[in-house]
Enzyme design. Structure first.
Site, PDB file in Angstrom:
ATOM      1  N   ARG A  91       0.838  -1.204   0.000  1.00  0.00           N
ATOM      2  CA  ARG A  91       0.000   0.000   0.000  1.00  0.00           C
ATOM      3  C   ARG A  91       0.872   1.254   0.000  1.00  0.00           C
ATOM      4  O   ARG A  91       0.571   2.234  -0.680  1.00  0.00           O
ATOM      5  CB  ARG A  91      -0.932  -0.030   1.205  1.00  0.00           C
ATOM      6  CG  ARG A  91      -1.926   1.100   1.227  1.00  0.00           C
ATOM      7  CD  ARG A  91      -3.042   0.855   2.213  1.00  0.00           C
ATOM      8  NE  ARG A  91      -2.574   0.865   3.589  1.00  0.00           N
ATOM      9  CZ  ARG A  91      -3.307   0.455   4.630  1.00  0.00           C
ATOM     10  NH1 ARG A  91      -4.532   0.005   4.445  1.00  0.00           N
ATOM     11  NH2 ARG A  91      -2.821   0.498   5.851  1.00  0.00           N
ATOM     12  N   LYS A 193      -2.619   6.487   1.734  1.00  0.00           N
ATOM     13  CA  LYS A 193      -2.495   7.097   3.056  1.00  0.00           C
ATOM     14  C   LYS A 193      -1.605   8.342   2.983  1.00  0.00           C
ATOM     15  O   LYS A 193      -0.557   8.421   3.631  1.00  0.00           O
ATOM     16  CB  LYS A 193      -1.962   6.077   4.065  1.00  0.00           C
ATOM     17  CG  LYS A 193      -3.075   5.254   4.731  1.00  0.00           C
ATOM     18  CD  LYS A 193      -2.522   4.225   5.687  1.00  0.00           C
ATOM     19  CE  LYS A 193      -3.044   4.369   7.086  1.00  0.00           C
ATOM     20  NZ  LYS A 193      -4.475   4.035   7.229  1.00  0.00           N
ATOM     21  N   GLU A 229     -16.487   6.374   4.104  1.00  0.00           N
ATOM     22  CA  GLU A 229     -15.718   5.911   5.254  1.00  0.00           C
ATOM     23  C   GLU A 229     -16.233   6.546   6.546  1.00  0.00           C
ATOM     24  O   GLU A 229     -16.967   7.531   6.536  1.00  0.00           O
ATOM     25  CB  GLU A 229     -14.248   6.296   5.088  1.00  0.00           C
ATOM     26  CG  GLU A 229     -13.617   5.624   3.878  1.00  0.00           C
ATOM     27  CD  GLU A 229     -12.140   5.417   4.041  1.00  0.00           C
ATOM     28  OE1 GLU A 229     -11.716   4.879   5.095  1.00  0.00           O
ATOM     29  OE2 GLU A 229     -11.402   5.795   3.117  1.00  0.00           O
TER      30      GLU A 229
HETATM   31  C1  LIG Z   1      -5.626   3.428   7.571  1.00  0.00           C
HETATM   32  C2  LIG Z   1      -7.017   3.739   7.175  1.00  0.00           C
HETATM   33  C3  LIG Z   1      -8.052   2.785   7.204  1.00  0.00           C
HETATM   34  C4  LIG Z   1      -7.881   1.405   7.783  1.00  0.00           C
HETATM   35  O1  LIG Z   1      -6.900   0.643   7.148  1.00  0.00           O
HETATM   36  P1  LIG Z   1      -6.268  -0.615   7.887  1.00  0.00           P
HETATM   37  O2  LIG Z   1      -5.276  -1.136   6.913  1.00  0.00           O
HETATM   38  O3  LIG Z   1      -7.369  -1.589   8.118  1.00  0.00           O
HETATM   39  O4  LIG Z   1      -5.673  -0.147   9.156  1.00  0.00           O
HETATM   40  C5  LIG Z   1      -9.304   3.151   6.722  1.00  0.00           C
HETATM   41  N1  LIG Z   1      -9.532   4.390   6.256  1.00  0.00           N
HETATM   42  C6  LIG Z   1      -8.583   5.341   6.229  1.00  0.00           C
HETATM   43  C7  LIG Z   1      -8.899   6.691   5.690  1.00  0.00           C
HETATM   44  C8  LIG Z   1      -7.288   5.047   6.694  1.00  0.00           C
HETATM   45  O5  LIG Z   1      -6.357   5.991   6.672  1.00  0.00           O
END
Ligand SMILES: *Cc1c(COP(=O)(O)O)cnc(C)c1O
Length: 348
Positions: A91, A193, A229
């Protein structure tokens, strides 16, 4: 009375039960640097602390930066493991492509997070009492004035012990659908991210908290109908024993917990549909929850949109939410079989 956990091979003691999801500085961090044209080389450990940076650093001026979040668990078999760390590595590589940074090779990413846990092993909480949260960062650290990729990059990893997200049992949260703000737009950076995705959510989140909600739910920026989300966590709802979760359209962060829940639910015989999930549909569902590395699964007790409030259950997690939560946590602490080979042992 305070209870103290024994720390293996250290005389020092940590009060594990006072840990929350907050920063506790640890001993050692990992750092490596490269330029825009040279390959990444393995870095080194150094004392945890501030790093010097140019005032003109790309990350400070234009937000050229990414983060990751993962946990190291001490399991019931007294091993220390990561949960699917290769997924975090990949990722971050996809994010690096999007933000025009040199992707960190998976081998260097994994070696760095392993070394960081090994060097801070005394900070890994006992089984069931939390985890060592691992925070990899990739940033344009070299100076740049015009809007352009930085000339050099830093990959840094630090760790901090965190307590169990829910103390005194899992409790359902009340959420507010945001009418005025969006998290991500089509073609933007919502699918990675990128550090810049998070500050714009702070004001809406604070406002919702002041009004008594735990967090906001964002709808899609185009039609304003579909759930994307919950703050920085992914959304699921359950209707007639089928799970529904927003499909990955590029504006949703592909959570590793989300993907794992999909795989686990299907293995347990449930249908899982990745689709557009309208606010209206979600508000008529039987159960709802959100998920991510920090809380694993948070059951949702209610969703409010304008003057309407949908309530799920009686403040306790729904049966399918509960089943998936205990199965996933069980795999992470090795009281359930690691059916899919998700655990990655950290050699000690
Ligand atoms: C990190 C994150 C998640 C969750 O991802 P995981 O890999 O399950 O920890 C979901 N939404 C957003 C916006 C994130 O930054």
């Amino acid at each position: 009375m305070k209870r103290y956990g024994r720390v293996r091979s250290m005389s020092e003691e940590v009060d594990w039960d006072s840990l929350t999801f907050s920063l506790t500085p640890t001993d050692t961090m990992y750092l490596t640097e490269t330029t825009a044209t040279e390959p990444w080389m393995p870095g080194s450990l150094r004392p945890y602390g501030a790093i010097p940076m140019s005032p003109a650093a790309g990350v400070l001026n234009y937000g050229q930066g990414l983060f990751e979040g993962m946990k190291a668990f001490r399991t019931s078999k007294d091993r220390v493991v990561f949960f699917r760390p290769e997924e975090n590595a990949r990722r971050m590589q996809r994010g690096a492509d999007r933000l025009k940074m040199p992707p960190v090779p998976e081998s260097i990413f994994i070696d760095a997070v392993e070394q960081c846990v090994q060097a801070n092993i005394k900070w890994v909480p006992p089984t069931g009492r939390g985890a060592l949260y691992v925070r990899p960062l990739l940033m344009g650290s070299g100076p740049v004035l015009g809007v352009a990729p930085a000339p050099s990059y830093t990959y840094l990893v630090y760790v901090t012990p965190v307590g169990p997200y829910f103390k005194g049992g899992v409790s359902a949260i009340d959420l507010l659908i945001s009418e005025d703000y969006h998290r991500a737009a089509p073609g933007g950076s919502g699918g990675v991210k990128a550090i810049g995705n998070y500050a714009p959510g702070m004001m809406p989140s604070k406002k919702a908290k002041a009004a008594g909600f735990a967090e906001v739910i964002y709808l899609d920026a185009e039609t304003h109908n579909y759930i994307e989300e919950v703050g920085a966590a992914n959304f699921f709802c359950v209707k007639d024993n089928t799970l529904y979760t927003p499909e990955l359209t590029g504006t949703i962060l592909p959570g590793i917990t989300r993907q794992s829940i999909i795989e686990l639910a299907r293995h347990n015989g449930y249908d899982v549909v990745e689709t557009k999930v309208s606010a209206e549909f979600a508000m008529g569902a039987d159960e709802a929850f959100c998920c991510g590395t920090a809380a694993v699964i948070s059951p949702i007790g209610s969703i409010t949109k304008g003057g309407e409030k949908a309530v799920y259950g009686d403040g306790k997690p729904g049966p399918i939410t509960e089943q998936l939560y205990s199965h996933l946590v069980g795999i992470q602490n090795e009281t359930e079989e690691d059916l899919f080979g998700w655990l990655h042992e950290i050699p000690l």
